[in-house]
Design a protein around this motif. Structure first.
Motif, PDB file in Angstrom:
ATOM      1  N   PRO A 167      -7.164  -7.697   2.001  1.00  0.00           N
ATOM      2  CA  PRO A 167      -8.590  -7.827   2.310  1.00  0.00           C
ATOM      3  C   PRO A 167      -8.827  -8.742   3.512  1.00  0.00           C
ATOM      4  N   HIS A 168      -9.924  -8.495   4.202  1.00  0.00           N
ATOM      5  CA  HIS A 168     -10.309  -9.411   5.276  1.00  0.00           C
ATOM      6  C   HIS A 168     -11.556 -10.229   4.913  1.00  0.00           C
ATOM      7  N   ARG A 169     -12.066  -9.993   3.707  1.00  0.00           N
ATOM      8  CA  ARG A 169     -13.225 -10.749   3.234  1.00  0.00           C
ATOM      9  C   ARG A 169     -13.273 -10.665   1.706  1.00  0.00           C
ATOM     10  N   ALA A 170     -14.134 -11.504   1.129  1.00  0.00           N
ATOM     11  CA  ALA A 170     -14.302 -11.506  -0.323  1.00  0.00           C
ATOM     12  C   ALA A 170     -14.856 -10.161  -0.790  1.00  0.00           C
ATOM     13  N   GLY A 171     -14.540  -9.806  -2.031  1.00  0.00           N
ATOM     14  CA  GLY A 171     -15.073  -8.587  -2.628  1.00  0.00           C
ATOM     15  C   GLY A 171     -14.240  -7.350  -2.399  1.00  0.00           C
ATOM     16  N   MET A 172     -13.114  -7.467  -1.701  1.00  0.00           N
ATOM     17  CA  MET A 172     -12.277  -6.311  -1.405  1.00  0.00           C
ATOM     18  C   MET A 172     -11.002  -6.255  -2.234  1.00  0.00           C
TER      19      MET A 172
END
Length: 291
Positions: free
Chosen positions: A79-84
């Motif tokens: 992931p490159h960000r939260a929530g992924m």
């Protein structure tokens, strides 16, 4: 000079049943295409273009791996960000369960609930995790991740971590931050992607200090990466001594040259057939708990 077509015969000559590649990427189609778009836009300041060599449909890529002689591989997503991370891990585990030769893979990110979903991934049989400190731009020392590192260390499951500063440095790349994680969790099975490029010596220090730290070969020693960050000749003896802690990685399909280029680069190190057998098959098979 090895070619892709010649790799099965090369394996036969070494007496190996196949390559075990710990650094292969399979991802949801929309995510992979964004990754490819990123590489298509590598800025000229890097000094090289990055054409994706194996930009084909998923089924074709699987057939390509089998034709190359790859019998064990991962489906690393990150992931490159939260929530992924939770849904990427779910996708990778489902893909691995349905794909012969692919081990169940997962990932994580410093966010609320990370310990719970990592524990759930382990319960589902995750054999390897991917951490990308450069793309994710997160601190491996984040307090949310401390129990995750501890859980993974206890489970003995390897984490393939892009913690080196190549091709672009990040705020938390380099040996420093991840070494503090290892100081807290010395039994962590850490696999340093790209042999730690360009901080090769610093990551070899970690291999020598911690018994479960490994290097993967992804892109290292190839003419492509050597043009950007050459592996120093004076470190070759230390690489030889680390025979049981170096494992094949390729970055397939996201490489700008044939798969055989990576294998030829390892042959050209001239470290002997036993070293090659360990790196190309035995170490990866052990780390991924393959039969």
């Amino acid at each position: 000079m090895l070619t892709d077509a010649g790799l099965p015969a090369f394996l036969d000559d070494l007496g190996l049943p196949g390559f075990v590649d710990i650094h292969v990427h399979f991802m949801p189609d929309n995510v992979l295409r964004k990754v490819w778009d990123y590489f298509d836009r590598v800025p000229p300041t890097v000094g090289m273009q990055w054409p994706i060599r194996y930009r084909t449909d998923e089924s074709v890529r699987l057939d390509t791996l089998r034709a190359l002689g790859v019998t064990g591989f991962t489906a690393l997503a990150y992931p490159h960000r939260a929530g992924m991370a939770a849904w990427l891990g779910d996708w990778a585990l489902t893909f691995g369960a349905a794909t012969p030769g692919c081990v169940p893979s997962a990932t994580f990110y410093p966010e609320p609930g990370v310990l719970e979903y990592v524990r759930a991934f382990l319960d589902r049989g995750a054999c390897v995790f991917k951490s990308h400190l450069q793309v994710g731009s997160y601190d491996p020392r984040d307090e949310l991740l401390d129990p995750v590192w501890g859980l993974l260390a206890e489970a003995g499951v390897p984490v393939v971590c892009h913690c080196g500063s190549g091709p672009f440095p990040g705020e938390f790349t380099g040996p420093g931050p991840i070494s503090e994680v290892l100081a807290r969790h010395p039994n962590l099975t850490l696999v340093v992607a790209h042999a730690g490029s360009p901080e090769y010596a610093g990551f070899l220090d970690l291999v020598e200090a911690y018994p479960r730290v490994h290097l993967d070969t992804t892109m290292a020693f190839t003419p492509y990466l050597n043009a950007l960050a050459p592996f120093p000749d004076e470190l070759i003896p230390r690489l030889h001594a680390a025979q049981d802690r170096v494992v094949l990685g390729s970055d397939f399909p996201n490489i700008p040259y044939p798969y055989s280029t990576q294998i030829q680069a390892l042959v050209d190190l001239d470290l002997g057939a036993d070293w090659l057998r360990s790196v190309l098959h035995h170490n990866g098979s052990r780390l991924l708990a393959l039969p």
